[in-house]
Design a protein around this motif. Structure first.
Motif, PDB file in Angstrom:
ATOM      1  N   PHE A  54       0.820  -1.223   0.000  1.00  0.00           N
ATOM      2  CA  PHE A  54       0.000   0.000   0.000  1.00  0.00           C
ATOM      3  C   PHE A  54       0.848   1.265   0.000  1.00  0.00           C
ATOM      4  N   SER A  64       2.555  15.400  -5.680  1.00  0.00           N
ATOM      5  CA  SER A  64       1.459  16.370  -5.802  1.00  0.00           C
ATOM      6  C   SER A  64       1.527  17.435  -4.724  1.00  0.00           C
ATOM      7  N   LEU A  71       2.405  16.263   6.817  1.00  0.00           N
ATOM      8  CA  LEU A  71       2.014  15.850   8.161  1.00  0.00           C
ATOM      9  C   LEU A  71       3.159  16.170   9.115  1.00  0.00           C
ATOM     10  N   ILE A  75       3.050   8.661   8.473  1.00  0.00           N
ATOM     11  CA  ILE A  75       2.303   7.435   8.726  1.00  0.00           C
ATOM     12  C   ILE A  75       3.048   6.311   8.023  1.00  0.00           C
ATOM     13  N   TRP A  79       0.023   2.037  10.125  1.00  0.00           N
ATOM     14  CA  TRP A  79      -0.355   3.358  10.670  1.00  0.00           C
ATOM     15  C   TRP A  79       0.549   3.764  11.843  1.00  0.00           C
TER      16      TRP A  79
ATOM     17  N   PHE B  45      -6.970  13.031  -6.361  1.00  0.00           N
ATOM     18  CA  PHE B  45      -5.640  12.827  -5.766  1.00  0.00           C
ATOM     19  C   PHE B  45      -5.467  13.613  -4.466  1.00  0.00           C
ATOM     20  N   PHE B  54      -3.862  11.807   4.486  1.00  0.00           N
ATOM     21  CA  PHE B  54      -2.945  10.823   3.888  1.00  0.00           C
ATOM     22  C   PHE B  54      -3.603  10.002   2.787  1.00  0.00           C
ATOM     23  N   LEU B  55      -4.925   9.827   2.854  1.00  0.00           N
ATOM     24  CA  LEU B  55      -5.606   8.944   1.900  1.00  0.00           C
ATOM     25  C   LEU B  55      -6.409   9.748   0.882  1.00  0.00           C
ATOM     26  N   ASN B  58      -7.160   7.988  -4.960  1.00  0.00           N
ATOM     27  CA  ASN B  58      -6.123   7.232  -5.656  1.00  0.00           C
ATOM     28  C   ASN B  58      -5.401   6.229  -4.758  1.00  0.00           C
ATOM     29  N   SER B  59      -5.527   6.361  -3.436  1.00  0.00           N
ATOM     30  CA  SER B  59      -4.902   5.375  -2.537  1.00  0.00           C
ATOM     31  C   SER B  59      -5.501   3.992  -2.769  1.00  0.00           C
ATOM     32  N   CYS B  60      -6.805   3.935  -2.933  1.00  0.00           N
ATOM     33  CA  CYS B  60      -7.504   2.646  -3.067  1.00  0.00           C
ATOM     34  C   CYS B  60      -7.868   2.337  -4.513  1.00  0.00           C
ATOM     35  N   ASN B  62      -5.756   3.082  -7.295  1.00  0.00           N
ATOM     36  CA  ASN B  62      -4.465   3.560  -7.789  1.00  0.00           C
ATOM     37  C   ASN B  62      -4.397   3.459  -9.319  1.00  0.00           C
ATOM     38  N   ASP B  69      -6.394  -1.213  -5.529  1.00  0.00           N
ATOM     39  CA  ASP B  69      -5.262  -1.249  -4.602  1.00  0.00           C
ATOM     40  C   ASP B  69      -4.565  -2.597  -4.617  1.00  0.00           C
TER      41      ASP B  69
END
Ligand code: HEC
Ligand code: HEC
Ligand code: HEC
Ligand code: HEC
Ligand SMILES: [Ca+2]
Ligand SMILES: [Ca+2]
Lengths: 326, 326
Positions: A54, A64, A71, A75, A79, B45, B54-55, B58-60, B62, B69
């Protein structure tokens, strides 16, 4: 006392370089090995280099978002809360060494760290290599770029580093100014720049990346109060005098790389300027002056790398599977 | 009995459409509102649409990985394990409804879900809107695209949906074949396609997306054994007969969207074909035949969308901050 030493150093710097600017223009990347760079880009975006399948380099150095995760601390796998603020990969090639404490000599050496780091991507190198080796398209690309060397941590990190070398941000308005276009920045921005030099910020933040040229104590004239236990350069040298010494970060694209400092505790750039003034220089600085310096610093935002999202080759039944919840 | 019904339906289908193919060519996206699409891409994005910062979508989903993912079930906020396999956003516009159970009518309706879902991005809509509203560049872009409507969940989801509409994958080798280039696929691939039709796979997997045209029971002729408690369409209708009924997934880019089924339990495409044959059709299928169908299915991998990574506008001191560890 320290303050005086610095003032003298700074004065000397200014005296001997009357005409020269402390900041140098960033040149656009010249790509000599496009295939290696393209391969490195794939690896930079490759979540299968993490145990969970992941997280990729781009998770924490999001291109981007100015090459950071924006942050306080990162992370990581499962997590987990990371120990320190994620620095930008933009213009990282100009750093005298990598990491806040400089423990990696260069980008190639650096890139091996996060893959195996249990708080980051948490994937043993042998599994990472196995993932890549089971994917025919990667085999072909590594062969094309590295010939007989094949897929090893050495070639993996070499390719990632080659990609990172291209992550420069030329053509900021300040670079245009340095190149001779006096109208590229406003009067207030110029005043901010004059204050940046007059207050000796440029004694530490200099060179093409406006930082990354030395390690310096955080809290030179006044202790910097933080909850973060990181000791910086001391990790590497073990010297008492290196406690709380960190690599001077780049101020290129500083508008994008909030929150600030190794502990990621400050979100507002003007506030960060004031902290610097207080703990590094001790000289008084009015709100208006701090604001002007911050306004100048925003002229250092350059053209962001134009990245075409890589299309990653699929896994197959032989590819080790991700284990996000184990 | 069910099997016989299906066989009859399938036979009927073939009889009445002698010349017509069950699969239609995918056309390249025609972009009529480029600014809206560009804004939607940024939002797709945008990690600041999540509580953690953080999410992003596009994290899931992609877009380097076929819009998924590539995990059995997703990783959401705070590394929570998701309930179901993440379907691809590629060609999602061809689906008769969104989600495995079809609970969202279209892409726009769908897009509001994950932002607020506590197991996904976990950010209340009012905070998400506040994030966007505090960023001048977003204000300008929404104004340019939506005029007086401003930044609302309605305009946010409209823009995301407009971007997703462009995520089609034309020009697969199978499309080239359908367009008349009989050499675009090999003889074995053609045999696989003939088996796909002869075995009535195409009774369910049809249309331009080779799926997404109906809801069907998973385990039509034989119970499908899974640990996953999801009941599918029953969630929406409450009808007993809709238990274990799921939207037929697209088989476009199936080579990229492993692992398979709503529980993400099968990694090998040939294995997935065999499961289908067993639980949906019950007809015998040799290893070789299953392999041939899988080989055919890989001709459905189309041109992946070429995405230039968006550069997201920075937060400022007024922007609500991410809360990854709270
Ligand atoms: C889980 C978050 C995370 C991931 C994933 C991650 N990094 Fe980092 N990266 C960090 C943090 C935090 C630091 C600072 C660590 C330190 O200085 O001790 C860092 C430091 C760096 C630096 C040093 C920059 C400088 O100026 O000192 C580079 C370069 C870098 N990472 C590149 C990469 C690459 C390449 C990958 C993937 C192979 C990667 N990172 C994966 C969080 C991450
Ligand atoms: C004696 C060296 C030194 C001087 C002088 C100095 N800095 Fe720094 N600066 C540093 C170091 C070291 C850090 C990193 C400290 C940390 O994160 O713990 C830093 C961090 C920063 C940051 C945050 C960067 C980031 O990405 O986190 C800003 C902004 C900054 N300095 C601006 C200034 C300004 C403006 C001045 C003058 C008013 C100044 N600095 C003077 C050494 C210096
Ligand atoms: C944490 C993981 C995660 C995130 C983040 C996420 N999704 Fe999803 N998405 C899923 C899962 C899992 C499903 C299937 C849920 C179901 O069917 O009940 C899904 C379903 C979908 C579907 C339906 C596709 C189909 O064929 O039914 C679309 C479209 C979609 N997501 C788009 C988005 C968009 C747009 C965003 C961001 C606003 C987003 N997703 C964020 C995991 C995620
Ligand atoms: C009666 C309807 C029906 C028939 C006939 C059918 N399928 Fe399916 N297929 C489905 C449904 C519904 C699913 C989703 C099931 C789930 O995930 O629980 C599915 C899932 C799949 C998947 C996994 C897709 C993914 O992304 O997870 C593949 C591959 C597949 N089918 C291929 C085939 C093949 C090959 C045949 C013929 C041998 C076939 N199907 C026959 C309804 C059908
Ligand atoms: Ca930072
Ligand atoms: Ca899947």
């Amino acid at each position: 006392m320290k303050m005086q030493t610095l003032a003298i150093v700074a004065a000397g710097l200014m005296a001997t370089t009357v005409q020269a600017e402390p900041i140098q223009i960033i040149e656009p990347a010249v790509i000599t090995e496009p295939e290696k760079v393209e391969l490195g880009k794939k690896l930079f975006f490759e979540p299968r280099l993490s145990k969970s399948g992941f997280l990729s380099c781009n998770s924490c150095h999001n291109l981007s978002l100015g090459g950071v995760d924006a942050l306080p601390t990162s992370i990581g796998h499962n997590w987990q809360e990371g120990p320190i603020n994620s620095p930008t990969v933009l213009n990282a090639k100009y750093m005298l060494a990598q990491f806040w404490d400089g423990r990696a000599a260069d980008l190639k050496e650096q890139a091996a760290g996060p893959i195996e780091n249990p708080k980051e991507m948490a994937l043993p190198h042998d599994v990472a290599l196995e993932v890549l080796r089971t994917i025919p398209a990667y085999q072909d690309e590594f062969a094309a770029v590295f010939g007989d060397q094949g897929i090893t941590m050495d070639t993996v990190t070499d390719a990632i580093a080659a990609f990172e070398e291209t992550l420069v941000t030329p053509n900021s308005r300040f670079d245009q100014y340095l190149a001779g276009d006096k109208n590229a920045i406003t009067e207030v921005e110029l005043e901010g720049y004059e204050l940046f030099k007059a207050n000796a910020c440029s004694a530490c933040h200099n060179g093409p990346a406006v930082g990354g040229t030395s390690f310096q104590k955080m809290g030179l004239v006044k202790e910097y109060i933080t909850d973060n236990p990181e000791l910086g350069r001391y990790n590497v040298t073990g010297k008492e005098s290196d406690k709380n010494v960190f690599k001077v970060p780049t101020l290129r694209n500083i508008e994008l790389t909030y929150p600030y400092f190794h502990d990621g505790s400050v979100w507002d750039l003007t506030e960060a300027v004031k902290v610097m003034q207080e703990v590094q220089l001790g000289l008084p600085l009015s709100d208006e002056e701090a604001e002007k310096i911050a306004i100048f610093l925003k002229t250092l935002t350059g053209d962001q790398p134009q990245i075409t999202l890589p299309i990653l080759p699929p896994s197959n039944p032989n590819t080790p599977r991700p284990a996000p919840f184990k």
